[in-house]
Design a protein around this motif. Structure first.
Motif, PDB file in Angstrom:
ATOM      1  N   SER A   1      -2.315  25.417 -18.885  1.00 42.06           N
ATOM      2  CA  SER A   1      -1.386  24.432 -19.710  1.00 42.06           C
ATOM      3  C   SER A   1      -2.166  23.190 -19.807  1.00 42.06           C
ATOM      4  CB  SER A   1       0.078  24.359 -19.403  1.00 42.06           C
ATOM      5  OG  SER A   1       0.646  25.515 -19.397  1.00 42.06           O
ATOM      6  N   THR A   2      -2.893  22.715 -18.822  1.00 41.61           N
ATOM      7  CA  THR A   2      -3.429  21.400 -18.537  1.00 41.61           C
ATOM      8  C   THR A   2      -4.876  21.485 -18.824  1.00 41.61           C
ATOM      9  OG1 THR A   2      -3.310  21.443 -16.259  1.00 41.61           O
ATOM     10  CG2 THR A   2      -1.482  20.394 -17.302  1.00 41.61           C
ATOM     11  N   SER A   3      -5.427  22.578 -19.013  1.00 41.69           N
ATOM     12  CA  SER A   3      -6.934  22.704 -19.180  1.00 41.69           C
ATOM     13  C   SER A   3      -7.655  21.564 -20.027  1.00 41.69           C
ATOM     14  CB  SER A   3      -7.327  24.129 -19.858  1.00 41.69           C
ATOM     15  OG  SER A   3      -6.863  24.195 -20.958  1.00 41.69           O
ATOM     16  N   HIS A   4      -7.185  21.033 -20.893  1.00 46.14           N
ATOM     17  CA  HIS A   4      -7.695  20.110 -21.652  1.00 46.14           C
ATOM     18  C   HIS A   4      -8.162  18.792 -20.769  1.00 46.14           C
ATOM     19  CE1 HIS A   4      -3.277  19.288 -21.727  1.00 46.14           C
ATOM     20  NE2 HIS A   4      -3.587  17.779 -21.814  1.00 46.14           N
ATOM     21  N   ALA A   5      -7.204  18.749 -19.581  1.00 51.29           N
ATOM     22  CA  ALA A   5      -7.672  17.540 -18.838  1.00 51.29           C
ATOM     23  C   ALA A   5      -8.415  17.767 -17.803  1.00 51.29           C
ATOM     24  CB  ALA A   5      -6.302  16.994 -18.254  1.00 51.29           C
ATOM     25  N   THR A   6      -9.580  16.965 -17.525  1.00 53.24           N
ATOM     26  CA  THR A   6     -10.397  17.210 -16.565  1.00 53.24           C
ATOM     27  C   THR A   6     -10.188  16.332 -15.354  1.00 53.24           C
ATOM     28  OG1 THR A   6     -12.172  15.687 -17.296  1.00 53.24           O
ATOM     29  CG2 THR A   6     -12.109  17.954 -18.413  1.00 53.24           C
ATOM     30  N   PRO A   7     -10.551  16.654 -14.101  1.00 49.31           N
ATOM     31  CA  PRO A   7     -10.378  15.715 -13.065  1.00 49.31           C
ATOM     32  C   PRO A   7     -11.384  14.508 -13.034  1.00 49.31           C
ATOM     33  CG  PRO A   7     -10.656  18.201 -12.241  1.00 49.31           C
ATOM     34  CD  PRO A   7     -10.878  18.014 -13.809  1.00 49.31           C
ATOM     35  N   ALA A   8     -12.525  14.854 -13.925  1.00 47.36           N
ATOM     36  CA  ALA A   8     -13.376  13.553 -14.129  1.00 47.36           C
ATOM     37  C   ALA A   8     -12.744  12.360 -14.599  1.00 47.36           C
ATOM     38  CB  ALA A   8     -14.621  14.034 -14.771  1.00 47.36           C
ATOM     39  N   GLU A   9     -11.604  12.695 -15.511  1.00 42.30           N
ATOM     40  CA  GLU A   9     -10.859  11.616 -16.106  1.00 42.30           C
ATOM     41  C   GLU A   9      -9.853  10.970 -15.334  1.00 42.30           C
ATOM     42  OE1 GLU A   9      -9.733  13.939 -19.385  1.00 42.30           O
ATOM     43  OE2 GLU A   9     -11.722  13.947 -20.280  1.00 42.30           O
ATOM     44  N   ASP A  10      -9.620  11.587 -14.057  1.00 40.88           N
ATOM     45  CA  ASP A  10      -8.341  11.329 -13.262  1.00 40.88           C
ATOM     46  C   ASP A  10      -8.735  10.730 -11.955  1.00 40.88           C
ATOM     47  OD1 ASP A  10      -6.045  11.199 -11.712  1.00 40.88           O
ATOM     48  OD2 ASP A  10      -5.270  12.817 -12.729  1.00 40.88           O
ATOM     49  N   LYS A  11      -8.634   9.586 -11.884  1.00 46.03           N
ATOM     50  CA  LYS A  11      -9.341   8.504 -10.661  1.00 46.03           C
ATOM     51  C   LYS A  11      -8.623   8.865  -9.291  1.00 46.03           C
ATOM     52  CE  LYS A  11     -11.949   6.069 -13.568  1.00 46.03           C
ATOM     53  NZ  LYS A  11     -13.472   6.604 -13.329  1.00 46.03           N
ATOM     54  N   ARG A  12      -7.568   9.606  -9.524  1.00 48.45           N
ATOM     55  CA  ARG A  12      -6.729  10.080  -8.242  1.00 48.45           C
ATOM     56  C   ARG A  12      -7.681  11.274  -7.550  1.00 48.45           C
ATOM     57  NH1 ARG A  12      -1.458  12.786  -9.900  1.00 48.45           N
ATOM     58  NH2 ARG A  12      -2.769  13.586 -11.525  1.00 48.45           N
ATOM     59  N   TYR A  13      -8.320  11.924  -8.486  1.00 44.22           N
ATOM     60  CA  TYR A  13      -9.339  13.234  -7.977  1.00 44.22           C
ATOM     61  C   TYR A  13     -10.538  12.299  -7.276  1.00 44.22           C
ATOM     62  CZ  TYR A  13     -12.846  16.692  -8.631  1.00 44.22           C
ATOM     63  OH  TYR A  13     -13.592  17.699  -8.373  1.00 44.22           O
ATOM     64  N   LEU A  14     -11.095  11.550  -7.728  1.00 38.19           N
ATOM     65  CA  LEU A  14     -12.431  11.091  -7.138  1.00 38.19           C
ATOM     66  C   LEU A  14     -12.089  10.392  -5.792  1.00 38.19           C
ATOM     67  CD1 LEU A  14     -13.910   9.103 -10.413  1.00 38.19           C
ATOM     68  CD2 LEU A  14     -14.128  11.550  -9.560  1.00 38.19           C
ATOM     69  N   TYR A  15     -10.947   9.731  -5.403  1.00 32.91           N
ATOM     70  CA  TYR A  15     -10.876   9.212  -4.140  1.00 32.91           C
ATOM     71  C   TYR A  15      -9.953  10.022  -3.117  1.00 32.91           C
ATOM     72  CZ  TYR A  15     -13.054   5.857  -6.683  1.00 32.91           C
ATOM     73  OH  TYR A  15     -14.129   5.134  -7.742  1.00 32.91           O
ATOM     74  N   ARG A  16      -9.886  11.504  -3.453  1.00 32.83           N
ATOM     75  CA  ARG A  16      -9.141  12.351  -2.233  1.00 32.83           C
ATOM     76  C   ARG A  16     -10.160  12.862  -1.730  1.00 32.83           C
ATOM     77  NH1 ARG A  16      -4.142  14.514  -4.150  1.00 32.83           N
ATOM     78  NH2 ARG A  16      -2.936  12.832  -5.127  1.00 32.83           N
ATOM     79  N   GLY A  17      -9.706  13.259  -0.284  1.00 29.76           N
ATOM     80  CA  GLY A  17     -10.837  13.981   0.573  1.00 29.76           C
ATOM     81  C   GLY A  17     -10.338  13.411   1.924  1.00 29.76           C
ATOM     82  N   THR A  18     -11.595  13.668   2.971  1.00 30.70           N
ATOM     83  CA  THR A  18     -11.127  13.380   4.403  1.00 30.70           C
ATOM     84  C   THR A  18     -11.299  12.072   4.565  1.00 30.70           C
ATOM     85  OG1 THR A  18     -13.578  13.352   4.953  1.00 30.70           O
ATOM     86  CG2 THR A  18     -12.745  15.529   4.694  1.00 30.70           C
ATOM     87  N   GLY A  19     -11.926  11.142   3.711  1.00 28.53           N
ATOM     88  CA  GLY A  19     -12.039   9.714   4.509  1.00 28.53           C
ATOM     89  C   GLY A  19     -12.690   9.505   5.519  1.00 28.53           C
ATOM     90  N   SER A  20     -13.582  10.463   5.761  1.00 30.24           N
ATOM     91  CA  SER A  20     -14.431  10.355   7.028  1.00 30.24           C
ATOM     92  C   SER A  20     -15.952   9.857   6.526  1.00 30.24           C
ATOM     93  CB  SER A  20     -14.563  11.757   7.853  1.00 30.24           C
ATOM     94  OG  SER A  20     -15.529  11.592   8.784  1.00 30.24           O
ATOM     95  N   ALA A  21     -16.119   8.517   6.483  1.00 25.87           N
ATOM     96  CA  ALA A  21     -17.350   8.311   6.073  1.00 25.87           C
ATOM     97  C   ALA A  21     -18.370   7.750   7.270  1.00 25.87           C
ATOM     98  CB  ALA A  21     -17.238   6.926   5.182  1.00 25.87           C
ATOM     99  N   ARG A  22     -18.124   8.314   8.289  1.00 24.74           N
ATOM    100  CA  ARG A  22     -18.894   7.710   9.433  1.00 24.74           C
ATOM    101  C   ARG A  22     -20.091   8.474   9.643  1.00 24.74           C
ATOM    102  NH1 ARG A  22     -14.649   8.912  14.048  1.00 24.74           N
ATOM    103  NH2 ARG A  22     -14.185  10.642  12.752  1.00 24.74           N
ATOM    104  N   LEU A  23     -21.162   7.891  10.023  1.00 25.66           N
ATOM    105  CA  LEU A  23     -22.545   8.596   9.972  1.00 25.66           C
ATOM    106  C   LEU A  23     -23.181   7.971  11.572  1.00 25.66           C
ATOM    107  CD1 LEU A  23     -24.165   8.122   6.566  1.00 25.66           C
ATOM    108  CD2 LEU A  23     -23.685  10.392   7.707  1.00 25.66           C
TER     109      LEU A  23
END
Length: 372
Positions: A347-369
């Motif tokens: 039903s929502t296939s017209h919307a892509t995650p690339a257009e949704d900023k929530r998608y781009l900043y989800r994740g582990t949050g582990s940026a330690r190197l």
């Protein structure tokens, strides 16, 4: 029941990673999992695994390159006669260090790529690393190692099959693994933004099949369909604790990358028990090995020795009971849980995650190197 012989050890050396992919398999409560096995402890694990019959070692994470002792771990594994594969984002790597790893005995490298396009790839990863990944893959081939390019597929990049294959050809990959997202951990939390439509999946599978035939003999192209779009589940990891052993950073032994999410089980640690004892006798390893645990409809199903009831982690994530039939199976009483998610994706296939900023900043949050 005869204890099966494992042939692969997946050594999750660390959860630390520069990327923040929204489908990451790291624990969601990452701050509670900072402990890591020492160098000597990992060497003992490798030796014990080889004695059990393991012949392949996958060094993964997180990002395994943040371990300062990686070269020494590779050397020890090589001396044991194990085939050593490094699974990496490539981000922290230098050519000099890759040369050191090759001299230590590294046999194969798998590099993860988020997209054929830098903008989307960097957005999904939460890190500007796409260009570095391409450079690393060229180094791998220049040094004569086999290369796998791995892409986790989802709604945003599933339309890139042609471009991803072209990229794999450009970097001279020996194997291209197009693996649709497995919806557990972070991926389950982000499912409504990641799950593609059936039309997207079918089109991508068709395109991948054409390329697989075209490249037969020169590059292996593997397309792994998402469980949500089949009628029977896959044999997750070739069945629970049958062929794969995975050791997570703090030393717990699990049958797959998502198993720590099963709060109904307690997984033993190599710090407390020998690996062989855990593999052969641990209640967690025995819990879903074989068929005795199965209830209907699995117990009487002709496929019970083929798919082993499907994914225990997926069953737990969706139903709260790891002993239930995987809802991805059309015979599961809980199959509607999958159907509802499919309907929302269609039903929502017209919307892509690339257009949704929530998608781009989800994740582990582990940026330690920081290296250890």
């Amino acid at each position: 029941m005869t204890t099966p012989r494992p042939y692969t050890l997946i050594a999750e050396l660390t959860y630390r990673c520069p990327l923040r992919c929204p489908y990451c398999s790291n624990p969601m409560d990452l701050a509670a999992h900072k402990d890591e096995l020492s160098h000597d402890e990992w060497c003992r694990v490798f030796s014990d695994a080889e004695a059990l019959g393991v012949v392949q070692l996958h060094l993964t994470g997180g990002e395994p390159l943040v371990r300062g002792d990686l070269e020494l771990l590779v050397k020890h594994a090589h001396e044991l006669g194990l085939y050593v594969n490094l699974i990496t984002s490539g981000i922290p790597l230098t050519r000099a260090r890759l040369e050191d790893l090759v001299r230590a005995g590294l046999d194969h490298v798998q590099v993860s790529v988020q997209s054929s396009r830098a903008e989307l790839g960097d957005g999904v990863a939460g890190y500007a690393g796409h260009a570095k990944k391409l450079t690393v893959m060229r180094w791998v081939k220049d040094l004569g190692l086999p290369l796998t390019m791995n892409v986790v597929l989802h709604r945003a990049n599933l339309g890139e099959i042609d471009e991803l294959v072209a990229l794999a050809e450009l970097v001279r990959a020996d194997r291209l693994e197009l693996a649709n997202t497995q919806y557990v951990s972070w991926a389950l939390a982000n499912r409504d933004l990641l799950l593609p439509s059936r039309e997207q999946v079918d089109r991508a599978a068709h395109m991948a099949a054409l390329h697989r035939e075209r490249l037969r003999g020169s590059m292996e192209v593997l397309f792994v369909k998402p469980d949500y779009f089949g009628v029977t589940p896959k044999a997750c990891m070739d069945g629970w604790a049958r062929r794969f052993i995975q050791v997570v950073p703090d030393g717990r032994v699990v049958p797959c990358h998502a198993a720590t999410s099963l709060t109904s089980l307690t997984f033993d640690s190599v710090r407390a028990q020998p690996l062989a004892h855990i593999w052969e006798r641990s209640p967690a390893m025995l819990a879903y090995r074989g068929e005795a645990w199965m209830s209907e409809p699995c117990r009487s199903c002709d496929r019970r020795s083929i798919d082993y009831g499907g994914c225990r982690c997926q069953a737990f994530a969706l139903t709260g009971d790891a002993a239930k039939t995987d809802p991805a199976c059309q015979l599961s009483p809980d199959h509607a849980l999958i159907g509802d998610a499919q309907y929302r994706a269609d039903s929502t296939s017209h919307a892509t995650p690339a257009e949704d900023k929530r998608y781009l900043y989800r994740g582990t949050g582990s940026a330690r190197l920081r290296q250890s």
